[in-house]
Design a protein around this motif. Structure first.
Motif, PDB file in Angstrom:
ATOM      1  N   PHE A 272     -66.315  -6.301  51.815  1.00  0.00           N
ATOM      2  CA  PHE A 272     -66.780  -7.251  52.395  1.00  0.00           C
ATOM      3  C   PHE A 272     -67.554  -6.701  53.583  1.00  0.00           C
ATOM      4  CE2 PHE A 272     -63.425  -8.866  49.605  1.00  0.00           C
ATOM      5  CZ  PHE A 272     -63.873 -10.091  49.141  1.00  0.00           C
ATOM      6  N   ARG A 273     -68.766  -7.207  53.528  1.00  0.00           N
ATOM      7  CA  ARG A 273     -69.846  -6.882  54.783  1.00  0.00           C
ATOM      8  C   ARG A 273     -69.112  -7.789  55.796  1.00  0.00           C
ATOM      9  NH1 ARG A 273     -76.132  -7.062  53.819  1.00  0.00           N
ATOM     10  NH2 ARG A 273     -75.474  -5.469  52.485  1.00  0.00           N
ATOM     11  N   ARG A 274     -68.706  -8.935  55.706  1.00  0.00           N
ATOM     12  CA  ARG A 274     -68.029  -9.674  56.842  1.00  0.00           C
ATOM     13  C   ARG A 274     -67.089  -9.156  57.545  1.00  0.00           C
ATOM     14  NH1 ARG A 274     -66.787 -14.672  52.828  1.00  0.00           N
ATOM     15  NH2 ARG A 274     -67.686 -13.088  51.445  1.00  0.00           N
ATOM     16  N   LEU A 275     -66.213  -8.323  57.038  1.00  0.00           N
ATOM     17  CA  LEU A 275     -65.269  -7.496  57.620  1.00  0.00           C
ATOM     18  C   LEU A 275     -65.833  -6.241  58.509  1.00  0.00           C
ATOM     19  CD1 LEU A 275     -62.442  -7.107  54.738  1.00  0.00           C
ATOM     20  CD2 LEU A 275     -62.621  -8.550  56.645  1.00  0.00           C
ATOM     21  N   GLU A 276     -66.775  -5.785  58.163  1.00  0.00           N
ATOM     22  CA  GLU A 276     -67.421  -4.769  58.866  1.00  0.00           C
ATOM     23  C   GLU A 276     -68.195  -5.323  59.828  1.00  0.00           C
ATOM     24  OE1 GLU A 276     -70.967  -1.423  57.998  1.00  0.00           O
ATOM     25  OE2 GLU A 276     -69.700  -2.162  56.297  1.00  0.00           O
ATOM     26  N   GLU A 277     -68.863  -6.345  59.843  1.00  0.00           N
ATOM     27  CA  GLU A 277     -69.629  -7.050  60.686  1.00  0.00           C
ATOM     28  C   GLU A 277     -68.882  -7.597  62.032  1.00  0.00           C
ATOM     29  OE1 GLU A 277     -71.677 -10.142  58.734  1.00  0.00           O
ATOM     30  OE2 GLU A 277     -73.446  -8.707  58.127  1.00  0.00           O
ATOM     31  N   ALA A 278     -67.589  -7.900  61.548  1.00  0.00           N
ATOM     32  CA  ALA A 278     -66.517  -8.528  62.684  1.00  0.00           C
ATOM     33  C   ALA A 278     -65.716  -7.204  63.271  1.00  0.00           C
ATOM     34  CB  ALA A 278     -65.767  -9.475  61.871  1.00  0.00           C
ATOM     35  N   GLU A 279     -65.995  -6.102  62.684  1.00  0.00           N
ATOM     36  CA  GLU A 279     -65.300  -4.877  62.935  1.00  0.00           C
ATOM     37  C   GLU A 279     -63.647  -5.045  62.951  1.00  0.00           C
ATOM     38  OE1 GLU A 279     -66.273  -4.342  67.377  1.00  0.00           O
ATOM     39  OE2 GLU A 279     -68.193  -3.416  66.802  1.00  0.00           O
ATOM     40  N   ILE A 280     -63.330  -5.607  61.673  1.00  0.00           N
ATOM     41  CA  ILE A 280     -62.064  -5.796  61.317  1.00  0.00           C
ATOM     42  C   ILE A 280     -61.866  -4.719  60.395  1.00  0.00           C
ATOM     43  CG2 ILE A 280     -60.279  -7.295  60.070  1.00  0.00           C
ATOM     44  CD1 ILE A 280     -61.949  -9.455  61.118  1.00  0.00           C
ATOM     45  N   ASP A 281     -60.584  -3.658  60.744  1.00  0.00           N
ATOM     46  CA  ASP A 281     -60.014  -2.676  60.002  1.00  0.00           C
ATOM     47  C   ASP A 281     -58.580  -3.133  59.421  1.00  0.00           C
ATOM     48  OD1 ASP A 281     -59.309  -0.350  58.738  1.00  0.00           O
ATOM     49  OD2 ASP A 281     -59.196   0.796  60.489  1.00  0.00           O
ATOM     50  N   ILE A 282     -58.606  -3.660  58.152  1.00  0.00           N
ATOM     51  CA  ILE A 282     -57.396  -4.000  57.603  1.00  0.00           C
ATOM     52  C   ILE A 282     -56.324  -3.058  57.473  1.00  0.00           C
ATOM     53  CG2 ILE A 282     -56.452  -4.881  55.446  1.00  0.00           C
ATOM     54  CD1 ILE A 282     -58.835  -6.599  54.808  1.00  0.00           C
ATOM     55  N   ALA A 283     -56.809  -1.773  57.258  1.00  0.00           N
ATOM     56  CA  ALA A 283     -55.782  -0.678  56.972  1.00  0.00           C
ATOM     57  C   ALA A 283     -55.076  -0.346  58.368  1.00  0.00           C
ATOM     58  CB  ALA A 283     -56.500   0.677  56.577  1.00  0.00           C
ATOM     59  N   SER A 284     -55.779  -0.835  59.696  1.00  0.00           N
ATOM     60  CA  SER A 284     -54.893  -0.594  60.890  1.00  0.00           C
ATOM     61  C   SER A 284     -53.848  -1.326  61.215  1.00  0.00           C
ATOM     62  CB  SER A 284     -55.892  -0.622  61.953  1.00  0.00           C
ATOM     63  OG  SER A 284     -56.405  -2.083  61.975  1.00  0.00           O
ATOM     64  N   TYR A 285     -53.647  -2.565  60.344  1.00  0.00           N
ATOM     65  CA  TYR A 285     -52.624  -3.617  60.656  1.00  0.00           C
ATOM     66  C   TYR A 285     -51.362  -3.072  59.972  1.00  0.00           C
ATOM     67  CZ  TYR A 285     -55.681  -7.000  62.531  1.00  0.00           C
ATOM     68  OH  TYR A 285     -56.638  -7.643  63.576  1.00  0.00           O
ATOM     69  N   ASP A 286     -50.153  -3.405  60.522  1.00  0.00           N
ATOM     70  CA  ASP A 286     -49.029  -3.264  60.264  1.00  0.00           C
ATOM     71  C   ASP A 286     -48.158  -4.587  59.844  1.00  0.00           C
ATOM     72  OD1 ASP A 286     -46.520  -1.960  59.211  1.00  0.00           O
ATOM     73  OD2 ASP A 286     -45.778  -1.341  61.131  1.00  0.00           O
TER      74      ASP A 286
END
Length: 360
Positions: A272-286
């Protein structure tokens, strides 16, 4: 009304206890409401006669025909709404440009004393209307917002800022006129405290689906390292981001995704481009905990499967029937360890409930 409140609450408790007994939950925690003046929202039709106009609601008679009910006071609404109702009505009656073709009046109040009044018309609003509405806004010290078909006139703001107390900390929330907010603010505070107690304290991250304006997100953020909250409605995402900034919280990110879209992103099925634009890296979450407060329809099957991967699920529900249905899947991997009823809507059949589910 006062004599029946406890009876109605007892009936809700009995109904919910019986409905969920097959899941063997712990004893139900019951959070009651005030009997009067608990609603921070009220919406009325304006009924016009030859020589008068008044607030109105409708109810159906024995023949299922709508009957107009005149409303001079509204005991379930906040005291500030009841105090303003007759004053506002008299002012509207005295000013033809404000009363002509007025269709509805909506009140939105806060515990801290702000008031937004939405005037809904069946005619266009012109400059003369704006001048009269601004004068009334100043005279009554309220915010006035005008609407007609295809037209919105914001004189100052289309929102109020509510302040909710959660234990020893207060949080400020932008509540936009057309967006959902919890109508019973005092019971909402009890819900927030219950959710924080259920969350305990974690050194890991929280995933929140259906975050709305960040109602639960803000106080829950104190209990986790980081929070990723998701919400699809643009107005709610905007309000959530405003609320995060207003409360000086720095460990929350908001992703504009539906629950179904987040499931696809988390499973690597779709980017999702929306995640990239918001600089959200889901994989970095625990994540070790997920919080959900879904709409009345409940949660889709794929998202339920996703929830089963987390150690703890905090589920707030406005519909016990869909919660019960969703538990058929969640109970395969989790056990209810806390069970609560929040009486957000006294004198109705509606029930808000909460469960904490922990992995078996």
């Amino acid at each position: 009304m006062t004599s029946t409140y406890q009876q109605q609450l007892d009936a809700k408790v009995a109904r919910i206890t019986a409905q969920f007994s097959n899941y063997d939950p712990p004893s139900l925690e019951v959070f009651s409401s005030a009997e009067h003046n608990f609603r921070m929202r009220a919406e009325f039709r304006i009924w016009h006669t030859e020589d008068d106009m008044f607030y109105a609601m409708f109810e159906r008679d024995a023949d299922n025909q709508k009957q107009v009910i005149r409303i001079d006071e509204f005991p379930i609404a906040d005291k500030s709404i009841n105090a303003l109702m007759p004053v506002l009505l008299n002012e509207l009656k005295a000013t033809e440009i404000l009363s002509k073709r007025l269709f509805e009046v909506h009140f939105l109040a806060t515990l801290k004393g702000e008031m937004l009044v939405s005037l809904v018309y069946r005619c266009p609003l012109n400059a003369e209307w704006e001048i009269a509405a601004k004068a009334l806004s100043d005279k009554l010290n309220i915010k006035i917002y005008g609407r007609s078909r295809g037209q919105r006139v914001i004189l100052t703001d289309d929102y109020v800022v509510e302040e909710l107390q959660v234990f020893d900390q207060s949080y400020q929330y932008k509540q936009i006129e057309s967006s959902f907010t919890q109508p019973n603010a005092r019971v909402c505070q009890k819900m927030l405290e219950w959710a924080c107690n259920a969350a305990k304290q974690s050194d890991k991250d929280l995933l929140e689906l259906y975050c709305g304006n960040g109602n639960f997100t803000l106080p829950l953020s104190k209990h986790f390292n980081r929070v990723l909250a998701t919400e699809l409605a643009k107005s709610s995402v905007y309000a959530a981001q405003w609320n995060i900034e207003k409360n000086n919280i720095d460990n929350i990110q908001v992703a504009r995704l539906s629950a179904e879209e987040f499931t696809q992103a988390y499973n690597g099925e779709r980017e999702f481009r929306r995640l990239e634009e918001a600089e959200i890296d889901i994989a970095s979450y625990d994540f070790d905990t997920v919080f959900v407060d879904p709409p009345r329809a409940g949660i889709d099957d794929d998202t339920l499967t996703l929830l089963q991967r987390f150690e703890r699920i905090i589920y707030i529900s406005c519909n016990p029937d869909t919660l019960h249905d969703n538990l058929q899947q969640l109970a395969q991997t989790h056990k209810i360890t806390q069970f609560a009823l929040f009486d957000q809507f006294p004198y109705t059949h509606h029930v808000e409930s909460g469960v904490l589910l922990e992995k078996i």
